[in-house]
Design an enzyme around this catalytic site. Structure first.
Site, PDB file in Angstrom:
ATOM      1  N   GLU A  39       0.804  -1.231   0.000  1.00 34.39           N
ATOM      2  CA  GLU A  39       0.000   0.000   0.000  1.00 34.39           C
ATOM      3  C   GLU A  39       0.835   1.277   0.000  1.00 34.39           C
ATOM      4  O   GLU A  39       0.323   2.347  -0.297  1.00 34.39           O
ATOM      5  CB  GLU A  39      -0.952   0.022   1.206  1.00 34.39           C
ATOM      6  CG  GLU A  39      -0.223   0.193   2.531  1.00 34.39           C
ATOM      7  CD  GLU A  39      -1.049   0.882   3.604  1.00 34.39           C
ATOM      8  OE1 GLU A  39      -2.225   1.149   3.381  1.00 34.39           O
ATOM      9  OE2 GLU A  39      -0.469   1.153   4.673  1.00 34.39           O
ATOM     10  N   ASN A  40       2.142   1.159   0.354  1.00 28.98           N
ATOM     11  CA  ASN A  40       3.020   2.332   0.386  1.00 28.98           C
ATOM     12  C   ASN A  40       4.160   2.222  -0.626  1.00 28.98           C
ATOM     13  O   ASN A  40       5.165   2.936  -0.515  1.00 28.98           O
ATOM     14  CB  ASN A  40       3.639   2.520   1.780  1.00 28.98           C
ATOM     15  CG  ASN A  40       2.618   2.516   2.894  1.00 28.98           C
ATOM     16  OD1 ASN A  40       2.526   1.554   3.652  1.00 28.98           O
ATOM     17  ND2 ASN A  40       1.829   3.580   2.980  1.00 28.98           N
ATOM     18  N   HIS A  68      -4.198   2.983   2.160  1.00 29.31           N
ATOM     19  CA  HIS A  68      -3.605   3.772   1.069  1.00 29.31           C
ATOM     20  C   HIS A  68      -3.908   3.187  -0.320  1.00 29.31           C
ATOM     21  O   HIS A  68      -3.298   3.603  -1.307  1.00 29.31           O
ATOM     22  CB  HIS A  68      -2.089   3.883   1.249  1.00 29.31           C
ATOM     23  CG  HIS A  68      -1.687   4.773   2.393  1.00 29.31           C
ATOM     24  ND1 HIS A  68      -1.802   6.144   2.335  1.00 29.31           N
ATOM     25  CD2 HIS A  68      -1.192   4.478   3.622  1.00 29.31           C
ATOM     26  CE1 HIS A  68      -1.374   6.662   3.489  1.00 29.31           C
ATOM     27  NE2 HIS A  68      -1.008   5.676   4.285  1.00 29.31           N
ATOM     28  N   HIS A 153      -5.132  -5.432   8.103  1.00 29.39           N
ATOM     29  CA  HIS A 153      -4.519  -4.110   8.011  1.00 29.39           C
ATOM     30  C   HIS A 153      -5.202  -3.208   9.031  1.00 29.39           C
ATOM     31  O   HIS A 153      -6.285  -2.682   8.782  1.00 29.39           O
ATOM     32  CB  HIS A 153      -4.679  -3.582   6.593  1.00 29.39           C
ATOM     33  CG  HIS A 153      -3.768  -2.443   6.294  1.00 29.39           C
ATOM     34  ND1 HIS A 153      -2.448  -2.628   5.969  1.00 29.39           N
ATOM     35  CD2 HIS A 153      -3.967  -1.109   6.302  1.00 29.39           C
ATOM     36  CE1 HIS A 153      -1.881  -1.449   5.771  1.00 29.39           C
ATOM     37  NE2 HIS A 153      -2.787  -0.503   5.976  1.00 29.39           N
TER      38      HIS A 153
HETATM   39 FE   LIG Z   1       1.420   1.104   5.451  1.00 28.63          FE
HETATM   40 FE   LIG Z   2      -1.949   1.416   6.214  1.00 27.80          FE
END
Ligand SMILES: [Fe+2]
Ligand SMILES: [Fe+2]
Length: 271
Positions: A39-40, A68, A153
């Site tokens: 996600e990053n 994200h 998450h």
């Molecule tokens: Fe993250």
């Molecule tokens: Fe996150």
């Protein structure tokens, strides 16, 4: 089955460390499946289609996401083209993409990967326990699938541990992502599910959760909205978890953290 789960890949240093080591880890650990939270991966915010292709082409079988997921707008329109990307399953009905992914391995075995988001200190979403339970009704661990991996998450350790206890014996692994800090509570729960509250991040730990220290401190000290922090660019520690499962039951036999490179004390599974 041997599987490796990697926590949130953050920015270029995280991506490069993961891609550099992947072939070696796959060989040394005889991995059947590699799952990573991405996600990053695109400069700390979201996952671009091109970087998704790079990671999936570099030895990662399935990419999971989180809060994200949609930072990169091009992923919103293109996620349907990626059968090996999983976004949180408890997003509202009609959200693009899928919350789970069935992987057919070369040896004929099948693995199910699910991504779910917590609700404590996070956006309000559907009940994570119910949404995961619903998808699990379609599969039987050790019969129709040989492994089930659940990426929770979430911010709160209580919620992640609750997911572990609730799904103990029903999935192979419950592992947390999102906090970017690895916990040391990796273990096999009483009914055979491997568990770790957070896998940590694959990124530069000389940072504030993977992002530039000064920008992060500015937000914390002055409470003045700044430009959004950029990823720290030092050497990344790859942080994750290796699990061996029994193909007959789908439950865990062994579990070990994997931490390679960067600033954290290293750890490489001895099996
Ligand atoms: Fe993250
Ligand atoms: Fe996150």
């Amino acid at each position: 089955m041997r599987l490796l789960f990697l926590g949130d890949i953050v920015g270029r240093s995280g991506r490069e460390a993961v891609l550099e080591g992947m072939a070696e880890w796959r060989r040394k650990l005889a991995l059947d499946l590699v799952v990573a939270n991405a996600e990053n991966a695109s400069h700390g915010y979201g996952l671009s289609p091109q970087i998704a292709r790079d990671l999936l082409g570099g030895g990662i079988d399935v990419l999971t996401l989180g809060n994200h997921a949609w930072d990169r707008r091009d992923m919103v329109s293109q996620i349907e083209q990626f059968p090996r990307i999983v976004r949180p399953i408890n997003y509202p009905a009609g959200t693009p993409g899928q919350g789970s992914c069935l992987v057919h391995l070369p040896n004929g075995h099948k693995a199910l990967v699910i991504n779910v988001m917590g609700r404590i200190f996070m956006d309000p979403l559907d009940d994570p326990f119910r949404t995961v339970s619903e998808v699990l009704q379609r599969y039987r661990l050790g019969v129709t699938v040989q492994a089930i991996i659940l990426d929770v998450h979430a911010e709160a350790t209580s919620e992640k541990m609750g997911m572990g206890q609730f799904f103990d014996g029903h999935v192979s692994l419950v592992v947390g992502t999102h906090t970017h800090v690895p916990t040391s509570d990796h273990r096999i729960l009483p009914h055979g599910t491997a568990y770790q509250t957070d896998a940590g991040m694959c990124g530069d730990y000389n940072s504030i959760i993977g992002m530039d220290i000064q920008a992060g401190l500015g937000r914390l000290l002055k409470k003045i909205p700044s430009e959004r922090p950029q990823p720290a660019q030092g050497e990344a520690t790859v942080s994750g978890l290796v699990v061996e499962t029994d193909d007959a039951t789908g439950l865990a036999i062994r579990v070990s953290p994997l931490r390679v490179g960067g600033y954290l004390v290293g750890c490489f599974p001895g099996f």
